[in-house]
Design a protein around this motif. Sequence first.
Motif, PDB file in Angstrom:
ATOM      1  N   ASP A  49       0.818  -1.207   0.000  1.00 17.51           N
ATOM      2  CA  ASP A  49       0.000   0.000   0.000  1.00 17.51           C
ATOM      3  C   ASP A  49       0.859   1.268   0.000  1.00 17.51           C
ATOM      4  O   ASP A  49       0.573   2.209  -0.731  1.00 17.51           O
ATOM      5  N   ARG A  58       1.026   1.215  -4.101  1.00 15.08           N
ATOM      6  CA  ARG A  58      -0.204   0.802  -4.775  1.00 15.08           C
ATOM      7  C   ARG A  58      -1.297   0.858  -3.713  1.00 15.08           C
ATOM      8  O   ARG A  58      -1.507  -0.090  -2.974  1.00 15.08           O
ATOM      9  N   ARG A 109      -9.746  -4.450  -5.931  1.00 14.92           N
ATOM     10  CA  ARG A 109      -8.507  -3.790  -6.367  1.00 14.92           C
ATOM     11  C   ARG A 109      -7.393  -4.808  -6.557  1.00 14.92           C
ATOM     12  O   ARG A 109      -6.635  -4.724  -7.523  1.00 14.92           O
ATOM     13  N   SER A 113      -5.754  -5.724 -10.400  1.00 16.84           N
ATOM     14  CA  SER A 113      -4.542  -4.904 -10.501  1.00 16.84           C
ATOM     15  C   SER A 113      -4.842  -3.413 -10.372  1.00 16.84           C
ATOM     16  O   SER A 113      -4.295  -2.583 -11.100  1.00 16.84           O
ATOM     17  N   GLY A 114      -5.722  -3.068  -9.447  1.00 15.32           N
ATOM     18  CA  GLY A 114      -5.963  -1.673  -9.130  1.00 15.32           C
ATOM     19  C   GLY A 114      -7.366  -1.171  -9.367  1.00 15.32           C
ATOM     20  O   GLY A 114      -7.722  -0.100  -8.890  1.00 15.32           O
ATOM     21  N   GLU A 117      -7.497   2.391 -10.392  1.00 16.01           N
ATOM     22  CA  GLU A 117      -6.914   3.360  -9.454  1.00 16.01           C
ATOM     23  C   GLU A 117      -5.580   3.932  -9.939  1.00 16.01           C
ATOM     24  O   GLU A 117      -4.960   4.712  -9.243  1.00 16.01           O
ATOM     25  N   TRP A 119      -2.644   2.286 -10.592  1.00 18.92           N
ATOM     26  CA  TRP A 119      -1.436   1.696 -10.023  1.00 18.92           C
ATOM     27  C   TRP A 119      -0.346   1.590 -11.081  1.00 18.92           C
ATOM     28  O   TRP A 119      -0.626   1.310 -12.254  1.00 18.92           O
TER      29      TRP A 119
END
Length: 157
Positions: A49, A58, A109, A113-114, A117, A119
């Motif tokens: 994170d 991430r 998420r 793979s996100g 968001e 990443w």
Amino acid sequence: MIRIDATKTSAAVAKVTRRLDKLAAELGTRYTCVVALPTEESRKLSRFDGGTTRQPARPVFRMSPQAREEIAAAVRARFAEAMLRGDEPSMLPVMTVAGNAFRRVWVRRLETSGDGEGWAPLSPRYLAWKRRKGLDTRIGVARGRMLAAVRSGQIVV
């Protein structure tokens, strides 16, 4: 013909509004919500994170507008169920619903793979290594332990 008693309706709306305001004021002050994870997976998730010198952050835990709306919708639904039954909604079930909704966001998420968001992608070198080893190529999943821990972690309010 349908008759609506505006005075009673206004009083009921005011009561619900006061209760929602009280619940909102208690969030983060009287109550906290955590997901209990195994220690090692919790450490990995924290590094994942926040990032490290070798890996970009991430943010699994970021409260995005999409996540906020998803959690709020789950809380509103739980609150409405209680009100329709004539119950006085209490903080414990509301917080538990919120915690489970946020966990669903975290799981999605990790699974995607996100989940949009933004990443940072895996480095080409690490991605090639994961493929050679037969590991899951999604960001943060490799062997699936961290994802499994988040999926099954106990919500504690």
